[in-house]
Design a protein around this motif. Structure first.
Motif: not given
Length: 329
Positions: A1-28
C-alpha cells in the motif's frame, strides 16, 4: 500500500466527503476517487459506503484506519531517520497558530528563521485551539503555537503529543474608554458583562478559570464570538469587558481603542506553548524550528523569573538535548 493512497484514504475517512478530502490532500476530486478505487482493488474490499450524512467507513475501512495511521507514522519516522543519519535538515513544515500568536509573535520571527534556514520550507495555518489540536492529531500540521490550558486538559494529557512552554503572557482586563471604572473586588467584576469566545476555546477558558479559582461563577456574557479580533471590536464598542493575553490587545491599547483596568487580586499569565506529535525519530527540520522558536520566542523575563539562565532554561525545556538527537519526550 503506497503511503499516498493511505493519506488519501485517511483524508476521506476524516472529512467523510470527497470534496473536503481533495482540498486536504491538494488533489482533484477525480484523483481522490481514483486513489480510493485503487486501494479498494488492491485490498479486495470496499472501504466506504454512502449514507445521508456522507461517506461512512465499512467494517473493512474501520479495520484499516488505525493501521493506516501507524504505517504513515512509521513512513515519516523512516524518512526522518535517513535525513538525520545523512545530516540533512531540509524539509517542509506546516506551523499552526492562534490568530494573535501568529500576528504578534510568529510574523516578526518567521522571516529571520527562513533566512537562516533556506533549506526548510515553512507554511502557516491560523485556527482556533480546538482545530489546531485536531490538525496536529491528523498530521496536517507539524507544530502548534497556542496558549496552554491550566486544567490538565491540554497536550500534556495526551500521550501522543509533546508540549513545551516557551513563555508567559500577562492577562489584561480591558474595556472601552470611559465605559467602566476600576473594580475594587472580584465580586464587582462578576456582576458585569464580558465578551468572550465560545466554550472550548482557550480564551473562554481563561475567563472561566479566573473566576472559578476565586470560588465564583463566571460572569454573564454580553456576547460569544469566534475570534480575538471580534472581542477587541466589541469591547471597544462598549459591549462588555474582556480578559485576554496582553499581546492580543497591545495594538488596540496603544491606539487608545481600549483601556486597561486593574485586576482585583493576583493576576495570572497565559502560558505560551508549542505542541508537536511524539515520534521516535524527530524530523531534523522540525528539530531546527523548535530549537529556534525556543531560543527566540521565549521572552528573557520568563527565564529571569524562574531563575534560569539561557543554557539552564534550554536543558529544563528540552532534557537530554532532545531537540538535537531527534527524540520527542
Amino acid at each position: 500500500m503506497h503511503p499516498r493512497l493511505l493519506r488519501t484514504f485517511l483524508a476521506v475517512a476524516r472529512g467523510r466527503n470527497i470534496t473536503r478530502a481533495a482540498e486536504a490532500v491538494h488533489l482533484a476530486q477525480s484523483s481522490v476517487s481514483d486513489q480510493i478505487q485503487t486501494l479498494e482493488a488492491e485490498l479486495g474490499a470496499a472501504l466506504f459506503t454512502r449514507s445521508k450524512s456522507g461517506l461512512d467507513l465499512t467494517p473493512a475501512g474501520l479495520a484499516l484506519k488505525p493501521i493506516a495511521e501507524e504505517l504513515l507514522r512509521l513512513d515519516g519516522e523512516a524518512r526522518a531517520a535517513v535525513l538525520l543519519a545523512a545530516g540533512q535538515t531540509s524539509g517542509a513544515l506546516t506551523i499552526g497558530a492562534l490568530e494573535t500568536i501568529a500576528s504578534a509573535r510568529l510574523a516578526p520571527w518567521l522571516p529571520g528563521f527562513q533566512a537562516s534556514h533556506p533549506e526548510i520550507t515553512v507554511r502557516m495555518k491560523v485556527a482556533d485551539s480546538g482545530t489546531l489540536r485536531h490538525l496536529l492529531e491528523d498530521g496536517d500540521i507539524d507544530v502548534a503555537f497556542c496558549f496552554e490550558r491550566r486544567d490538565g486538559g491540554g497536550a500534556a494529557a495526551d500521550e501522543r503529543l509533546a508540549s513545551r512552554t516557551i513563555g508567559a503572557e500577562p492577562l489584561v482586563l480591558v474595556a472601552a474608554p470611559g465605559q467602566a471604572t476600576a473594580p475594587c473586588v472580584l465580586q464587582d467584576l462578576a456582576a458585569l458583562r464580558f465578551v468572550a469566545t465560545e466554550p472550548g476555546c482557550v480564551y473562554r477558558h481563561i475567563v472561566d478559570t479566573a473566576f472559578a479559582e476565586a470560588g465564583m461563577a463566571a460572569p454573564r456574557l454580553a456576547a460569544e464570538v469566534g475570534s480575538i479580533g471580534a472581542i477587541v471590536r466589541l469591547v471597544a464598542a462598549g459591549t462588555g469587558l474582556g480578559l485576554v493575553p496582553r499581546l492580543a490587545v497591545s495594538d488596540a491599547l496603544a491606539r487608545g481603542d481600549l483601556v486597561e483596568l486593574p485586576w482585583p487580586g493576583r493576576m495570572r499569565a497565559a502560558a505560551l506553548a508549542m505542541i508537536w506529535r511524539r515520534r521516535r525519530v524527530q524530523p531534523p527540520a522540525l528539530g531546527q524550528l523548535l530549537a529556534a522558536a525556543r531560543d527566540m520566542l521565549a521572552p528573557e523575563r520568563s527565564g529571569a523569573r524562574s531563575g534560569l539562565e539561557s543554557g539552564d532554561r534550554s536543558k529544563a525545556l528540552f532534557p537530554n538535548n532532545s531537540l538535537k538527537t531527534g527524540a520527542t519526550s
